[in-house]
Write a protein that holds these residues in place. Sequence first.
Motif, PDB file in Angstrom:
ATOM      1  N   VAL A 135      16.124   1.091   8.126  1.00 50.01           N
ATOM      2  CA  VAL A 135      14.097   0.118   8.072  1.00 50.01           C
ATOM      3  C   VAL A 135      14.492  -0.510   6.960  1.00 50.01           C
ATOM      4  CG1 VAL A 135      12.478   1.965   7.721  1.00 50.01           C
ATOM      5  CG2 VAL A 135      14.235   2.534   8.977  1.00 50.01           C
ATOM      6  N   PHE A 136      13.691  -1.472   7.060  1.00 52.83           N
ATOM      7  CA  PHE A 136      13.337  -2.673   5.910  1.00 52.83           C
ATOM      8  C   PHE A 136      12.137  -2.163   4.645  1.00 52.83           C
ATOM      9  CE2 PHE A 136      16.807  -3.870   7.801  1.00 52.83           C
ATOM     10  CZ  PHE A 136      17.787  -4.521   7.198  1.00 52.83           C
ATOM     11  N   SER A 137      11.690  -2.688   3.769  1.00 53.34           N
ATOM     12  CA  SER A 137      10.407  -3.242   3.731  1.00 53.34           C
ATOM     13  C   SER A 137       9.815  -4.360   3.968  1.00 53.34           C
ATOM     14  CB  SER A 137      10.232  -3.004   2.254  1.00 53.34           C
ATOM     15  OG  SER A 137      11.022  -3.734   1.235  1.00 53.34           O
ATOM     16  N   ALA A 138       8.183  -4.468   3.719  1.00 57.38           N
ATOM     17  CA  ALA A 138       7.270  -6.113   4.045  1.00 57.38           C
ATOM     18  C   ALA A 138       8.152  -6.970   3.417  1.00 57.38           C
ATOM     19  CB  ALA A 138       6.429  -5.696   4.073  1.00 57.38           C
ATOM     20  N   ASP A 139       9.262  -6.161   1.888  1.00 55.93           N
ATOM     21  CA  ASP A 139       9.629  -8.046   1.725  1.00 55.93           C
ATOM     22  C   ASP A 139      11.314  -7.616   1.642  1.00 55.93           C
ATOM     23  OD1 ASP A 139       9.894  -5.404  -0.111  1.00 55.93           O
ATOM     24  OD2 ASP A 139       9.607  -6.490  -1.650  1.00 55.93           O
ATOM     25  N   LYS A 194      13.623  -4.970   2.053  1.00 53.79           N
ATOM     26  CA  LYS A 194      14.167  -4.458   1.238  1.00 53.79           C
ATOM     27  C   LYS A 194      14.847  -3.007   1.503  1.00 53.79           C
ATOM     28  CE  LYS A 194      13.977  -6.789  -2.942  1.00 53.79           C
ATOM     29  NZ  LYS A 194      15.170  -7.345  -3.424  1.00 53.79           N
ATOM     30  N   LEU A 195      16.024  -2.481   1.628  1.00 50.73           N
ATOM     31  CA  LEU A 195      16.464  -1.554   2.661  1.00 50.73           C
ATOM     32  C   LEU A 195      15.991  -0.425   1.962  1.00 50.73           C
ATOM     33  CD1 LEU A 195      18.284  -0.735   5.162  1.00 50.73           C
ATOM     34  CD2 LEU A 195      20.077  -0.149   2.962  1.00 50.73           C
ATOM     35  N   LEU A 196      14.858   0.687   2.304  1.00 51.54           N
ATOM     36  CA  LEU A 196      14.100   1.870   2.959  1.00 51.54           C
ATOM     37  C   LEU A 196      15.046   2.661   3.029  1.00 51.54           C
ATOM     38  CD1 LEU A 196      11.128   0.794   3.364  1.00 51.54           C
ATOM     39  CD2 LEU A 196      11.606   0.920   0.758  1.00 51.54           C
ATOM     40  N   GLY A 247      16.384   6.787  -1.108  1.00 48.06           N
ATOM     41  CA  GLY A 247      15.676   5.886  -1.019  1.00 48.06           C
ATOM     42  C   GLY A 247      15.151   5.715  -1.962  1.00 48.06           C
ATOM     43  N   PRO A 248      13.901   4.707  -2.320  1.00 48.42           N
ATOM     44  CA  PRO A 248      12.854   4.134  -3.008  1.00 48.42           C
ATOM     45  C   PRO A 248      11.473   4.626  -1.778  1.00 48.42           C
ATOM     46  CG  PRO A 248      13.637   2.287  -1.143  1.00 48.42           C
ATOM     47  CD  PRO A 248      14.544   3.634  -1.314  1.00 48.42           C
ATOM     48  N   ALA A 249      11.211   5.546  -0.530  1.00 48.85           N
ATOM     49  CA  ALA A 249      10.529   6.156  -0.644  1.00 48.85           C
ATOM     50  C   ALA A 249      10.676   7.163   0.833  1.00 48.85           C
ATOM     51  CB  ALA A 249       9.432   4.583   0.408  1.00 48.85           C
ATOM     52  N   PHE A 297       7.732   8.473   2.831  1.00 49.25           N
ATOM     53  CA  PHE A 297       7.672   8.018   4.018  1.00 49.25           C
ATOM     54  C   PHE A 297       8.335   7.518   4.956  1.00 49.25           C
ATOM     55  CE2 PHE A 297       7.610   3.642   5.706  1.00 49.25           C
ATOM     56  CZ  PHE A 297       6.599   3.471   5.778  1.00 49.25           C
ATOM     57  N   ALA A 298       9.941   7.455   4.689  1.00 48.06           N
ATOM     58  CA  ALA A 298      10.671   7.872   5.684  1.00 48.06           C
ATOM     59  C   ALA A 298      11.364   8.809   6.282  1.00 48.06           C
ATOM     60  CB  ALA A 298      12.674   7.147   4.962  1.00 48.06           C
ATOM     61  N   GLN A 299      10.186   9.533   5.910  1.00 49.61           N
ATOM     62  CA  GLN A 299      10.705  10.732   7.020  1.00 49.61           C
ATOM     63  C   GLN A 299       9.716  10.989   7.766  1.00 49.61           C
ATOM     64  OE1 GLN A 299       8.910  14.368   4.278  1.00 49.61           O
ATOM     65  NE2 GLN A 299      11.341  15.756   5.279  1.00 49.61           N
ATOM     66  N   GLN A 300       8.593  10.863   7.475  1.00 46.07           N
ATOM     67  CA  GLN A 300       7.384  10.670   8.152  1.00 46.07           C
ATOM     68  C   GLN A 300       7.219   9.411   9.575  1.00 46.07           C
ATOM     69  OE1 GLN A 300       5.157  13.091   9.109  1.00 46.07           O
ATOM     70  NE2 GLN A 300       5.754  13.973   7.134  1.00 46.07           N
ATOM     71  N   LEU A 301       8.067   8.269   8.940  1.00 47.95           N
ATOM     72  CA  LEU A 301       8.908   7.392  10.062  1.00 47.95           C
ATOM     73  C   LEU A 301      10.197   7.724  11.228  1.00 47.95           C
ATOM     74  CD1 LEU A 301       8.549   4.199  10.919  1.00 47.95           C
ATOM     75  CD2 LEU A 301      10.032   3.566   9.038  1.00 47.95           C
ATOM     76  N   ARG A 302      10.821   8.100  10.482  1.00 46.75           N
ATOM     77  CA  ARG A 302      11.692   8.956  11.363  1.00 46.75           C
ATOM     78  C   ARG A 302      10.796   9.686  13.092  1.00 46.75           C
ATOM     79  NH1 ARG A 302      17.232  10.985  10.830  1.00 46.75           N
ATOM     80  NH2 ARG A 302      17.513  10.456   8.849  1.00 46.75           N
ATOM     81  N   LYS A 303      10.411  10.316  12.422  1.00 45.08           N
ATOM     82  CA  LYS A 303       9.468  11.360  14.052  1.00 45.08           C
ATOM     83  C   LYS A 303       8.573  10.318  14.449  1.00 45.08           C
ATOM     84  CE  LYS A 303       8.986  15.449  10.600  1.00 45.08           C
ATOM     85  NZ  LYS A 303       7.562  15.492   9.747  1.00 45.08           N
ATOM     86  N   TRP A 304       8.352   9.740  13.858  1.00 46.22           N
ATOM     87  CA  TRP A 304       7.508   8.460  14.296  1.00 46.22           C
ATOM     88  C   TRP A 304       8.801   7.648  15.814  1.00 46.22           C
ATOM     89  CZ3 TRP A 304       7.883   3.129  15.053  1.00 46.22           C
ATOM     90  CH2 TRP A 304       7.160   2.247  16.148  1.00 46.22           C
TER      91      TRP A 304
END
Length: 816
Positions: free
Chosen positions: A78-82, A84-86, A289-291, A294-301
């Motif tokens: 998972v990468f940020s918009a700029d 960076k590895l999240l 990680g830095p977020a 966010f990563a926790q919710q993104l994993r479910k999605w």
Amino acid sequence: MDRKNTSFVRDYCQAQIARIKPVVADRLQRMRHPTLRGVALTLAAFPALMLLYVLVLIPFTPGIGDIRKAKVEQPARVFSADGKLLAEFKPSNREWVKLADISPHVVDALIATEDHRFYEHHGLDWRRTASAALHTFSGDRQGGSTITQQLARNLYPDEVGRAPTLTRKLKEAITAFKIEAVYTKPEILETYLNTVPFLYNAYGIEMAARTYFDKSADDLDVLQSATLAGMLKGNSYYNPVINPDRALQRRNIVLAQMVKYGRLSQASYASLIKRPLRVDFERQIEPPGPAPHFAQQLRKWLISWADRNDYNVYSDGLVVRTTIDSRLQTMATQAVMLQGNSLQGIANSAWGARAGCSNGHDLMQTFVRETPDYHAARDSGLSDEDALRRLASDRHFMQALCDSKTRVQADFLAIDPRNGQIRAWVGSRDFGQDPFDHVQQARRQPGSTFKPFVYGAAFENGATPDDTFIDQPVEIPLAGGEVWKPSDDEAPTGRPMTLRDALTYSRNRITAQLMQEVGPSKVARLARAMGVRDSRLDVVPSLGLGTSPVTLKEMVSAYATIANRGAYIEPVMVTRIEDRNGEVLADFAPVTGSQALSVDADQTLLDVMRDVVNRGTGSTIRSRFGIRGDVAGKTGTTQDNADGWFILMHPQLVAGAWVGFNDSRVTLRSDYWGQGAHSALPVVGDFYQRALRSRVIDPQARFPKEEPGTFSVWLAKAREWAGQLFATKPKPEVAAGTRHTPRPRPAVTTPLAASSAAAAASAPASSVASTPRALPPLLPPVVASAPQETGGFGAAEPASSPTPTPDAPSPDTGEP
């Protein structure tokens, strides 16, 4: 059935039995006196049936392609918009190491104990299998699985199965043969040692070495290698942390096996078995990680998306491009930590946290009664008093309970209003201590941050910021004979106040009157249309003061609608998903928003909310943090200062914060620090200060100004003409130092005495909203001497009782 038919059936059955009897008799005779041919056929039948069954099972075992995929497993990144590895979505806490980087003692201990003919067989050790079968049939159950069979079970638990059945053993053996056909022996050992579990969420020999001995796999000595190899017979039973005696005995058995198969000398064995079991235990935690929230919710999605599109999140090497800006995420995390730590000191002082929360004795007793320890004490036969006394004397228990209850919580969310993209997400002060995500999972009362929906609905109905209501006591009858009396910090003045000033200074009495005129149903519908779509909204008069619990994500999303000219855009987490080779699998382009609030009403609301930060309850955004851009916002505080909120809108970014405790019964016990303007606002102010100074967002950006449409111009002129035509012109005295009304204008008053309020409450919302407005004397509006927001919702009391009781429902604690 008649007698003739019955006789026919009986005769037919007797005839058939007579025909079968000779055949049966012949078969029985052959069984008593079997021939050599018959015996041979019978003995051959069983293996033939088994072979046929094996052939049938082959399609139901993992295919060669699946095995090759497992060999090159790649987790989603998972990468940020700029860029960076999240995060990396691994199926377990594992770090893969090459066989050359694993201590040779580990390999020796493993082969000597689990599969000493590993290099001789092709997946199945026939001699060991036969020996295990004989022991099992005699009542001494033994395992006969090779390392390759165990690897098959570890890699494909669902396909092979877990039940101790013949079918599972056959699937395991078939899969082992396939693995031997694909892997070399060193590859099998490497894969096995990197996938085998070792408890405490440690998978693979590298994480096991770190967990139990605080070293890498290549540094393990003979004793440590034997200890870990011994655990493979039964992780829990031979756990060296909780069962050290069993683990020591098992370690020595492994050492003896190493001697038996020539991997350890007898002299070394005699010396090693005398040494104690030394464990340096430490749980291994995945880097958050830095977020992390966010990563926790993104994993479910992402798991849901992958399932629908036939991808594997843990092995297909997906690359996920998210909307998070790593720079803004860092700024948000720092702002939350800084303010959270500052408020924690205030909470510790207020609650006497270091002295066991002595200042909150009665409430602490309630907390104690809610713990499992208290219930266990009562179940053991202790009385309530004795149970409380025992637990109160346990210093460590009381300190842990106090710390957990009085730990300040905070969360933060930032969204780009132009496209709904989430730029920063902080779910708690510390993910390690507080993994519960307060942004999306916690529902808390929003307080005055909900008021813009009331004013937006009024402006949609044709009201203007210059319309006025009388600042007077308000009584609103409720169901059950109660009367709701919203209050403010200051006593009623009896003077008219404009809607602009009422929202700027967050006046509850004015908002309650406006809510009655607009109608709770319309306010609830508007809030849902603007973004509050997941939480339940109670359609009651107090809704306008924020009594229905909502999430921060919903509120920031709704404010982003205001910043986007009234058009709602659903929050977005992902912009693109690619495969491991960079090919785009899915592209999530920005969507067009749905108009929730008319542009004219939205621009009016936005302009009024500019005054909140220019001269109202959010003015420290200007004075303390020096933010000079085009911004608008709103503070929020709930009953007894249980929740502090602040949301700020910038043309390129909308950000909000909530501050409180997991348990809403705990507060900062301060009318100053409990205010959203002093608890949550500094988080947002600090964040924007950093973002503007670093030019991540443009300090010169301005909200677009919409020219009013023809109809809006005509309506405004008609309202002005009507006001001049019918308004009376008394000559009131003007108090010194107050602001004069710049021009005569129509004004609205709603003197809600008990009788008129009852009539308004019983009337339909539409009739209330369309009631003609009375025209008050042209008195100057009241301006607060200091921008202070009231934290109360007011009180509801029975008509026959002078004792007030809280009307607002208790907020959702949001406790995980």
